[in-house]
Design a protein around this motif. Structure first.
Motif, PDB file in Angstrom:
ATOM      1  N   ASP A   1      79.125 -24.069  -7.700  1.00 36.00           N
ATOM      2  CA  ASP A   1      79.366 -25.328  -6.985  1.00 36.00           C
ATOM      3  C   ASP A   1      78.060 -26.117  -6.987  1.00 36.00           C
ATOM      4  OD1 ASP A   1      80.112 -27.388  -5.366  1.00 36.00           O
ATOM      5  OD2 ASP A   1      80.387 -26.179  -3.560  1.00 36.00           O
ATOM      6  N   ILE A   2      77.871 -26.946  -8.001  1.00 33.12           N
ATOM      7  CA  ILE A   2      76.575 -27.596  -8.191  1.00 33.12           C
ATOM      8  C   ILE A   2      76.315 -28.718  -7.197  1.00 33.12           C
ATOM      9  CG2 ILE A   2      77.295 -29.372  -9.858  1.00 33.12           C
ATOM     10  CD1 ILE A   2      74.707 -28.574 -11.438  1.00 33.12           C
ATOM     11  N   ASP A   3      77.384 -29.302  -6.654  1.00 33.38           N
ATOM     12  CA  ASP A   3      77.185 -30.407  -5.710  1.00 33.38           C
ATOM     13  C   ASP A   3      77.503 -30.038  -4.266  1.00 33.38           C
ATOM     14  OD1 ASP A   3      79.896 -30.168  -6.018  1.00 33.38           O
ATOM     15  OD2 ASP A   3      80.195 -32.135  -6.946  1.00 33.38           O
ATOM     16  N   GLY A   4      77.761 -28.744  -4.013  1.00 33.00           N
ATOM     17  CA  GLY A   4      77.919 -28.262  -2.649  1.00 33.00           C
ATOM     18  C   GLY A   4      79.082 -28.845  -1.883  1.00 33.00           C
ATOM     19  N   ASP A   5      80.159 -29.245  -2.597  1.00 35.77           N
ATOM     20  CA  ASP A   5      81.307 -29.821  -1.892  1.00 35.77           C
ATOM     21  C   ASP A   5      82.399 -28.801  -1.616  1.00 35.77           C
ATOM     22  OD1 ASP A   5      82.319 -29.405  -4.411  1.00 35.77           O
ATOM     23  OD2 ASP A   5      82.985 -31.468  -4.750  1.00 35.77           O
ATOM     24  N   GLY A   6      82.135 -27.536  -1.922  1.00 34.30           N
ATOM     25  CA  GLY A   6      83.114 -26.493  -1.666  1.00 34.30           C
ATOM     26  C   GLY A   6      84.099 -26.254  -2.787  1.00 34.30           C
ATOM     27  N   HIS A   7      83.998 -27.017  -3.881  1.00 28.00           N
ATOM     28  CA  HIS A   7      84.910 -26.856  -5.005  1.00 28.00           C
ATOM     29  C   HIS A   7      84.125 -26.364  -6.229  1.00 28.00           C
ATOM     30  CE1 HIS A   7      87.606 -29.008  -2.435  1.00 28.00           C
ATOM     31  NE2 HIS A   7      86.960 -30.161  -2.560  1.00 28.00           N
ATOM     32  N   PRO A   8      84.591 -25.306  -6.880  1.00 26.69           N
ATOM     33  CA  PRO A   8      83.875 -24.799  -8.064  1.00 26.69           C
ATOM     34  C   PRO A   8      83.839 -25.849  -9.178  1.00 26.69           C
ATOM     35  CG  PRO A   8      85.505 -23.214  -7.280  1.00 26.69           C
ATOM     36  CD  PRO A   8      85.769 -24.496  -6.551  1.00 26.69           C
ATOM     37  N   ASP A   9      82.695 -25.958  -9.822  1.00 25.65           N
ATOM     38  CA  ASP A   9      82.513 -26.887 -10.945  1.00 25.65           C
ATOM     39  C   ASP A   9      82.276 -26.092 -12.225  1.00 25.65           C
ATOM     40  OD1 ASP A   9      82.362 -29.179  -9.080  1.00 25.65           O
ATOM     41  OD2 ASP A   9      80.411 -28.344  -8.548  1.00 25.65           O
ATOM     42  N   ILE A  10      82.367 -26.780 -13.345  1.00 27.12           N
ATOM     43  CA  ILE A  10      82.047 -26.198 -14.648  1.00 27.12           C
ATOM     44  C   ILE A  10      80.956 -27.042 -15.288  1.00 27.12           C
ATOM     45  CG2 ILE A  10      82.873 -25.719 -16.981  1.00 27.12           C
ATOM     46  CD1 ILE A  10      85.628 -25.196 -15.825  1.00 27.12           C
ATOM     47  N   LEU A  11      79.953 -26.376 -15.832  1.00 22.57           N
ATOM     48  CA  LEU A  11      78.885 -27.074 -16.552  1.00 22.57           C
ATOM     49  C   LEU A  11      78.794 -26.466 -17.945  1.00 22.57           C
ATOM     50  CD1 LEU A  11      76.761 -29.275 -16.207  1.00 22.57           C
ATOM     51  CD2 LEU A  11      75.156 -27.531 -15.469  1.00 22.57           C
ATOM     52  N   SER A  12      78.806 -27.314 -18.960  1.00 30.99           N
ATOM     53  CA  SER A  12      78.820 -26.835 -20.332  1.00 30.99           C
ATOM     54  C   SER A  12      77.771 -27.543 -21.178  1.00 30.99           C
ATOM     55  CB  SER A  12      80.202 -27.066 -20.958  1.00 30.99           C
ATOM     56  OG  SER A  12      80.207 -26.751 -22.339  1.00 30.99           O
ATOM     57  N   GLY A  13      77.182 -26.801 -22.122  1.00 30.41           N
ATOM     58  CA  GLY A  13      76.349 -27.423 -23.137  1.00 30.41           C
ATOM     59  C   GLY A  13      77.233 -28.000 -24.222  1.00 30.41           C
TER      60      GLY A  13
ATOM     61  N   GLU B   1      65.165 -30.520  -7.954  1.00 32.20           N
ATOM     62  CA  GLU B   1      64.220 -30.951  -6.927  1.00 32.20           C
ATOM     63  C   GLU B   1      64.937 -31.629  -5.765  1.00 32.20           C
ATOM     64  OE1 GLU B   1      61.472 -33.349  -9.130  1.00 32.20           O
ATOM     65  OE2 GLU B   1      60.783 -31.660 -10.362  1.00 32.20           O
ATOM     66  N   GLY B   2      66.264 -31.479  -5.740  1.00 28.82           N
ATOM     67  CA  GLY B   2      67.050 -32.056  -4.670  1.00 28.82           C
ATOM     68  C   GLY B   2      67.433 -31.010  -3.635  1.00 28.82           C
ATOM     69  N   THR B   3      68.710 -31.026  -3.244  1.00 31.07           N
ATOM     70  CA  THR B   3      69.223 -30.097  -2.239  1.00 31.07           C
ATOM     71  C   THR B   3      70.497 -29.452  -2.766  1.00 31.07           C
ATOM     72  OG1 THR B   3      70.671 -31.721  -1.143  1.00 31.07           O
ATOM     73  CG2 THR B   3      68.349 -31.656  -0.449  1.00 31.07           C
ATOM     74  N   PRO B   4      71.030 -28.442  -2.062  1.00 30.83           N
ATOM     75  CA  PRO B   4      72.271 -27.814  -2.509  1.00 30.83           C
ATOM     76  C   PRO B   4      73.452 -28.789  -2.589  1.00 30.83           C
ATOM     77  CG  PRO B   4      71.162 -26.397  -0.935  1.00 30.83           C
ATOM     78  CD  PRO B   4      70.414 -27.694  -0.945  1.00 30.83           C
ATOM     79  N   LYS B   5      73.403 -29.887  -1.829  1.00 29.52           N
ATOM     80  CA  LYS B   5      74.517 -30.843  -1.841  1.00 29.52           C
ATOM     81  C   LYS B   5      74.188 -32.140  -2.570  1.00 29.52           C
ATOM     82  CE  LYS B   5      76.997 -29.219   2.228  1.00 29.52           C
ATOM     83  NZ  LYS B   5      77.692 -29.605   3.489  1.00 29.52           N
ATOM     84  N   ALA B   6      72.951 -32.296  -2.995  1.00 22.98           N
ATOM     85  CA  ALA B   6      72.557 -33.522  -3.710  1.00 22.98           C
ATOM     86  C   ALA B   6      71.505 -33.135  -4.746  1.00 22.98           C
ATOM     87  CB  ALA B   6      72.019 -34.571  -2.744  1.00 22.98           C
ATOM     88  N   TYR B   7      71.989 -32.704  -5.905  1.00 25.08           N
ATOM     89  CA  TYR B   7      71.038 -32.258  -6.935  1.00 25.08           C
ATOM     90  C   TYR B   7      70.218 -33.431  -7.459  1.00 25.08           C
ATOM     91  CZ  TYR B   7      74.685 -33.886 -10.198  1.00 25.08           C
ATOM     92  OH  TYR B   7      75.606 -34.637 -10.871  1.00 25.08           O
ATOM     93  N   ALA B   8      68.989 -33.117  -7.874  1.00 20.80           N
ATOM     94  CA  ALA B   8      68.076 -34.096  -8.478  1.00 20.80           C
ATOM     95  C   ALA B   8      67.207 -33.326  -9.456  1.00 20.80           C
ATOM     96  CB  ALA B   8      67.235 -34.790  -7.408  1.00 20.80           C
ATOM     97  N   PHE B   9      67.552 -33.380 -10.737  1.00 23.03           N
ATOM     98  CA  PHE B   9      66.887 -32.554 -11.734  1.00 23.03           C
ATOM     99  C   PHE B   9      65.609 -33.212 -12.237  1.00 23.03           C
ATOM    100  CE2 PHE B   9      71.344 -31.142 -11.996  1.00 23.03           C
ATOM    101  CZ  PHE B   9      71.130 -29.813 -11.645  1.00 23.03           C
ATOM    102  N   GLY B  10      64.557 -32.422 -12.270  1.00 21.52           N
ATOM    103  CA  GLY B  10      63.261 -32.910 -12.700  1.00 21.52           C
ATOM    104  C   GLY B  10      63.029 -32.706 -14.186  1.00 21.52           C
ATOM    105  N   LYS B  11      61.774 -32.768 -14.581  1.00 25.74           N
ATOM    106  CA  LYS B  11      61.374 -32.644 -15.982  1.00 25.74           C
ATOM    107  C   LYS B  11      61.496 -31.199 -16.433  1.00 25.74           C
ATOM    108  CE  LYS B  11      59.447 -33.876 -19.889  1.00 25.74           C
ATOM    109  NZ  LYS B  11      60.182 -34.668 -20.892  1.00 25.74           N
ATOM    110  N   GLU B  12      62.030 -31.000 -17.650  1.00 24.35           N
ATOM    111  CA  GLU B  12      62.168 -29.642 -18.163  1.00 24.35           C
ATOM    112  C   GLU B  12      60.806 -29.024 -18.457  1.00 24.35           C
ATOM    113  OE1 GLU B  12      62.107 -32.214 -21.891  1.00 24.35           O
ATOM    114  OE2 GLU B  12      63.009 -32.331 -19.905  1.00 24.35           O
ATOM    115  N   GLU B  13      60.756 -27.710 -18.377  1.00 24.79           N
ATOM    116  CA  GLU B  13      59.539 -26.979 -18.715  1.00 24.79           C
ATOM    117  C   GLU B  13      59.929 -25.706 -19.466  1.00 24.79           C
ATOM    118  OE1 GLU B  13      58.325 -24.726 -14.731  1.00 24.79           O
ATOM    119  OE2 GLU B  13      58.831 -26.838 -14.335  1.00 24.79           O
TER     120      GLU B  13
END
Length: 329
Positions: free
Chosen positions: A2-14, A128-140
């Motif tokens: 659950d990437i956005d913390g709304d209680g519903h499972p999400d799917i993330l794909s490359g 770099e955000g929170t469990p309910k509001a993601y904010a992705f930073g620079k890759e390393e």
């Protein structure tokens, strides 16, 4: 997850182009249309993606792009930008073959991204955000024993606690069919990866006329870790790309003679097609749009001649995607 913390499972794909696609879970247990995941600045995440101009003048785009041809020329649209492909600056499009694993890598309570690419590299994209509001930073780049991780090609990462010590380890599949373990010898909040330990050796996959009729482990390992048999130890599920010889009778002498004749007819057409390809991208490529248009037109004509001939030949191999269960001892 659950990437956005709304209680519903999400799917993330490359994806092959390299962008990461988020399918948000909905209240009715379905998934919304995919969206390209963005970082905190609003940029689409595609590690290694973008536009580069090479020394020979060619423009290479790594990512999702669309070609179109009009009376005014050939164009490519990439992230809202429309670029003309000319004889002086021809455009090619490829991908970074992203594979993503989602986990709280640094133990701060939100979900981070671990992304592998076609070069065999693995990157951390920190949340770099929170469990309910993601904010992705620079890759390393992730390091193993102090050096950037690099497998043969097409890195397929999976994050799991493989050794049961309470912190997250990294497993990486590779183009050669192998799977390597990078143990976390740091901590839950400050991971540090050891030198790799090979869990699964490279496959003996064959191609073309050399393939077998029997199922065998292939290439491009993609991993899932789970306690499959409920014995308390994590097991491996490994997906792959494999080639199999079609299970059909050997051709009769008459059929073989006909197939040999078709291959003989195809040979000069295939040779000419390769020559035309070199006129688009090789050192002797066409230098004007008119010349390129002639090349494209002849390629079309040659293709129209090859297709009906190829359709009469049996395929040497078929592609399969197996999933192998490797039970931990």
């Amino acid at each position: 997850m659950d990437i956005d913390g709304d209680g519903h499972p999400d799917i993330l794909s490359g994806s092959w182009p390299g962008e990461l696609f988020l399918f948000r879970g909905t209240a009715d247990h379905a998934f919304a249309a995919p969206e390209m995941l963005k970082d905190k600045t609003g940029e689409i995440i595609n590690i290694g993606g973008g536009i580069t101009e090479e020394s020979n003048g060619r423009i290479l785009i790594r990512g999702s792009a669309e070609f179109d041809r009009t009376a005014n020329g050939r164009f490519v649209t990439y992230r809202g930008k429309r670029i003309e492909s000319t004889a002086e600056k021809p455009i090619s499009v490829t991908g970074t073959a992203s594979v993503v694993s989602v986990a709280d890598w640094d133990g701060d309570g939100d979900l981070d991204l671990i992304v592998g690419n076609i070069n065999g590299e693995v990157y951390l994209v920190p949340n770099e955000g929170t469990p309910k509001a993601y904010a992705f930073g620079k890759e390393e780049a992730l390091l193993s024993n102090g050096r950037p991780i690099r497998v043969s090609s097409r890195a397929g990462p999976c994050v799991a606690d493989w050794d049961g010590d309470g912190d997250l380890d990294l497993l990486v599949g590779a183009d050669d069919g192998s799977v390597s373990l990078y143990r976390n010898i740091g901590s839950k909040t400050s991971p540090r990866l050891a030198a790799p330990l090979r869990l699964v050796e490279a496959s003996q996959a064959r191609f073309g006329a050399q393939v077998s009729k029997e199922a065998q482990r292939g290439s491009r390992s993609k991993i899932c870790v789970a306690d499959w048999n409920g014995d308390g130890k994590p097991d491996l599920l490994v997906g792959d790309l494999a080639y199999l010889k079609p299970d059909r009778p050997e051709p009769t002498p008459e059929e073989k003679a006909k197939q040999d004749q078709i291959r003989k007819e195809l040979e000069p057409l295939e040779k000419r097609y390769r020559e035309l390809i070199s006129k688009l991208s090789g050192p002797s490529r066409a230098t004007t749009n008119e010349e390129r248009d002639k090349v494209y037109e002849e390629m079309k004509q040659v293709t129209e001649k090859m297709q009906p001939l190829r359709s009469q030949l049996p395929r040497e191999s078929e592609t399969h995607g197996w999933v192998w269960l490797l039970v931990r001892k």
